[in-house]
Design an enzyme around this catalytic site. Structure first.
Site, PDB file in Angstrom:
ATOM      1  N   GLY A  71       0.805  -1.210   0.000  1.00 22.96           N
ATOM      2  CA  GLY A  71       0.000   0.000   0.000  1.00 22.96           C
ATOM      3  C   GLY A  71       0.842   1.265   0.000  1.00 22.96           C
ATOM      4  N   THR A  72       1.938   1.235   0.724  1.00 23.72           N
ATOM      5  CA  THR A  72       2.792   2.420   0.805  1.00 23.72           C
ATOM      6  C   THR A  72       3.353   2.780  -0.571  1.00 23.72           C
ATOM      7  OG1 THR A  72       3.370   1.919   3.099  1.00 23.72           O
ATOM      8  CG2 THR A  72       4.870   3.369   1.889  1.00 23.72           C
ATOM      9  N   ASN A 150      -8.015   4.378   8.143  1.00 29.07           N
ATOM     10  CA  ASN A 150      -7.488   3.226   8.868  1.00 29.07           C
ATOM     11  C   ASN A 150      -7.658   3.341  10.377  1.00 29.07           C
ATOM     12  OD1 ASN A 150      -5.464   5.224   7.819  1.00 29.07           O
ATOM     13  ND2 ASN A 150      -4.217   4.327   9.447  1.00 29.07           N
ATOM     14  N   SER A 198      -3.450  -3.162  -0.592  1.00 34.07           N
ATOM     15  CA  SER A 198      -2.367  -3.902   0.047  1.00 34.07           C
ATOM     16  C   SER A 198      -2.852  -5.292   0.420  1.00 34.07           C
ATOM     17  CB  SER A 198      -1.902  -3.164   1.304  1.00 34.07           C
ATOM     18  OG  SER A 198      -0.963  -3.960   2.001  1.00 34.07           O
ATOM     19  N   ALA A 199      -2.048  -6.317   0.103  1.00 30.48           N
ATOM     20  CA  ALA A 199      -2.484  -7.702   0.326  1.00 30.48           C
ATOM     21  C   ALA A 199      -2.674  -8.021   1.808  1.00 30.48           C
ATOM     22  CB  ALA A 199      -1.471  -8.663  -0.290  1.00 30.48           C
ATOM     23  N   THR A 236      11.926  -7.901 -10.564  1.00 28.07           N
ATOM     24  CA  THR A 236      11.346  -9.235 -10.749  1.00 28.07           C
ATOM     25  C   THR A 236      10.127  -9.392  -9.853  1.00 28.07           C
ATOM     26  OG1 THR A 236      13.511 -10.112 -11.323  1.00 28.07           O
ATOM     27  CG2 THR A 236      11.836 -11.711 -10.650  1.00 28.07           C
ATOM     28  N   CYS A 324       0.135   2.784  14.245  1.00 24.10           N
ATOM     29  CA  CYS A 324       1.204   2.964  13.264  1.00 24.10           C
ATOM     30  C   CYS A 324       2.262   3.910  13.784  1.00 24.10           C
ATOM     31  CB  CYS A 324       0.709   3.512  11.927  1.00 24.10           C
ATOM     32  SG  CYS A 324      -0.356   2.383  11.081  1.00 24.10           S
TER      33      CYS A 324
HETATM   34  C1  PLP Z   1      -1.700  -0.378   5.933  1.00 28.31           C
HETATM   35  C2  PLP Z   1      -2.073   0.817   5.130  1.00 28.31           C
HETATM   36  C3  PLP Z   1      -1.210   1.341   4.162  1.00 28.31           C
HETATM   37  C4  PLP Z   1       0.173   0.795   3.944  1.00 28.31           C
HETATM   38  O1  PLP Z   1       0.144  -0.453   3.316  1.00 28.31           O
HETATM   39  P1  PLP Z   1       1.469  -1.389   3.405  1.00 28.31           P
HETATM   40  O2  PLP Z   1       1.165  -2.518   2.487  1.00 28.31           O
HETATM   41  O3  PLP Z   1       1.601  -1.788   4.838  1.00 28.31           O
HETATM   42  O4  PLP Z   1       2.598  -0.559   2.919  1.00 28.31           O
HETATM   43  C5  PLP Z   1      -1.629   2.420   3.429  1.00 28.31           C
HETATM   44  N1  PLP Z   1      -2.832   2.970   3.626  1.00 28.31           N
HETATM   45  C6  PLP Z   1      -3.696   2.494   4.538  1.00 28.31           C
HETATM   46  C7  PLP Z   1      -5.027   3.126   4.691  1.00 28.31           C
HETATM   47  C8  PLP Z   1      -3.344   1.402   5.324  1.00 28.31           C
HETATM   48  O5  PLP Z   1      -4.200   0.947   6.244  1.00 28.31           O
END
Ligand code: PLP
Length: 385
Positions: A71-72, A150, A198-199, A236, A324
C-alpha cells in the site's frame, strides 16, 4: 488463554487458502515470469491469473492493475507518478486524515515545489465534497482521498467527489487499502483513476500490493529497471506474494457480503457495550458511514497506550487510536483533525475485527475493558480536571 486479536486494521493473518495457493511458487514453480522456458511461463500464467482476480475485486480491466510492494508504494507511485507526469500542473488536493504513506509523500513533493492543499473533515471524519470544489485551482492535477480511514473507519463519498474532479479534468486517487475486501470497491462506480490496495489487509501476505491505473492515465514510474509490469514497475515480480494477493481477492469477492454483515453485527454489539459500560467514553468516526470491522473509542483522561498494554495482559491485542506510530506519543493526526481535544485524542483505542473474530471475543473485551479504564482513571493525575 486464547488470545483475542482485535487489530485486523494493522494486519490480517494470511488465510489458510492463501498460504496453500502461494506454497507451490516457493517450491517447484519458482521460475522468473520474464523467462521464456516452461518454468517462466508457469510463473507468468500465475501472475496474470492473479491480475485478473484483483481486477475482478475492483471491477477493473486486468491491464489496469500494476503489482508492487504494498500500500505504501502504491500511494507513493500514485502521487509522485502523477506529479512527475506534470500534465496539468503542480497542485495536489488531499485531506488531513490520510495515511502517512500519502501525507509523507505530499510533504516530500512540497519540498520539490509541488503545492498541496490539505482539506479538513467534520467531527465524524467526513469530507464535504464542496470543499474539493472550492480548493480546485487551474493547475490542480490530482485529488487524493482515503476511501476508508485506517484509524476511525470513516468512509468517504468518492462517487460525488469524482463527479467534481471529472468536470474539471482532474485525476482522482484513493487509498482503498482498508476498504478493499471489506466493502464493495468498484472503480467504475466510484469514478476513481488510481486506487491503492495492500495484500496484508485482506488476508494476503505482507510486502505486496497493487495500484489500479485507469487506462489512459499519464503516470511516471517511481521504480526503474528491467521494465516489468509493462514498464510501470520494474523489478522481478514477487510471484508467491502476487499469487497470494490474487487468491485473497478471490476469497474476498465470495465472502464479502456475508462477512460484512456478520462483522457489522459484532461491531455494533461491541460499540453499544463499551459506550454503556465505560463512563466518559465516545465513539470516534461516523456512526453509519464506517467500515463494518472498525470501532474507535476515546476515554477521557486515560492513555490509549496504557489501555492497550493492560488489554494485552488480558490476552486482547488492540492498538491505541494513534496506531502505526507506536514509537511516538503524539496524538493521532486523524483524531486531532476531528477536533478532539488532546485529553480525548490521547485516550483512544482502536478495536478492529476480522474473519476469526467471534462473539466470545467481543464478550471478553466487554468483560475486561471497563475495569481497566476505571483502574487507570483512578491512578490518573488528570482525573479531577
Ligand atoms: C496499511 C495501510 C497502508 C500501507 O500499506 P502497506 O502494504 O503496509 O505498505 C496504506 N494505507 C492504509 C489506509 C493502510 O491501512
Amino acid at each position: 488463554m486464547k488470545r483475542c486479536y482485535f487489530d485486523y486494521a494493522a494486519t490480517t493473518p494470511v488465510a489458510p487458502e492463501v498460504l496453500e495457493a502461494m506454497l507451490p511458487y516457493f517450491k517447484d514453480r519458482s521460475g522468473n515470469p520474464s523467462a521464456i522456458y516452461a518454468e517462466g511461463q508457469l510463473a507468468r500464467q500465475a501472475v496474470e491469473h492473479a491480475r485478473a482476480s484483483v481486477a475482478g475485486l475492483i471491477n477493473a480491466r486486468p491491464d489496469e492493475v500494476v503489482f508492487l510492494s504494498g500500500g505504501t508504494e502504491a500511494d507513493n507511485m500514485a502521487l509522485s507518478g502523477v506529479a512527475a507526469a506534470g500534465c496539468k500542473g503542480r497542485h495536489i488536493i488531499t485531506t488531513a486524515i490520510e495515511h502517512h504513506a500519502v501525507l509523507e509523500t505530499c510533504h516530500q513533493l512540497e519540498k520539490n515545489g509541488v503545492a498541496v492543499t490539505y482539506l479538513p473533515v467534520d467531527a465524524e471524519g467526513r469530507l464535504d465534497p464542496a470543499e474539493v470544489r472550492q480548493a480546485i485551482r487551474p493547475d490542480t492535477a490530482l485529488v487524493s482521498v482515503i476511501m476508508a480511514n485506517n484509524e476511525i473507519g470513516t468512509l468517504q463519498d468518492l462517487a460525488e467527489i469524482s463527479g467534481i474532479t471529472r468536470e474539471h479534468g482532474i485525476l482522482l486517487h484513493t487509498d482503498a487499502v482498508q476498504a478493499a475486501g471489506r466493502v464493495p470497491v468498484d472503480v467504475q462506480a466510484l469514478g476513481v483513476d488510481l486506487l491503492s490496495i495492500s495484500a496484508h489487509k485482506l488476508y494476503g501476505p505482507k510486502g505486496v500490493g497493487a495500484l489500479y491505473i485507469r487506462k489512459g492515465t499519464r503516470i511516471v514510474p517511481i521504480v526503474w529497471g528491467g521494465g516489468q509490469e509493462r514498464g510501470r514497475r520494474s523489478g522481478t515480480e514477487n510471484v508467491p506474494g502476487i499469487v497470494g494477493l490474487g487468491k485473497a481477492a478471490e476469497t474476498a469477492v465470495s465472502m464479502m457480503a456475508s462477512e460484512a454483515a456478520r462483522l457489522a453485527a459484532l461491531r455494533d454489539k461491541l460499540i453499544a457495550g463499551v459506550l454503556a459500560a465505560v463512563p466518559a467514553s465516545r465513539l470516534n468516526g461516523h456512526p453509519s458511514h464506517r467500515l463494518p470491522n472498525n470501532a474507535n473509542f476515546s476515554f477521557d483522561h486515560v492513555e490509549g497506550e496504557s489501555v492497550c498494554l493492560n488489554l494485552d495482559l488480558e490476552g486482547v491485542s488492540a492498538s491505541p487510536g494513534s496506531a502505526c506510530s507506536s514509537t511516538s506519543t503524539a496524538p493521532s493526526h486523524v483524531l486531532l483533525a476531528l477536533g478532539l481535544p488532546p485529553h480525548q485524542a490521547f485516550g483512544s483505542l482502536r478495536l478492529s475485527l476480522g474473519r476469526w473474530t467471534t462473539e466470545a471475543d467481543i464478550d471478553r473485551v466487554l468483560a475486561v475493558l471497563p475495569g481497566i479504564v476505571a483502574r487507570l482513571r483512578a491512578m490518573s493525575p488528570f482525573r479531577n480536571q
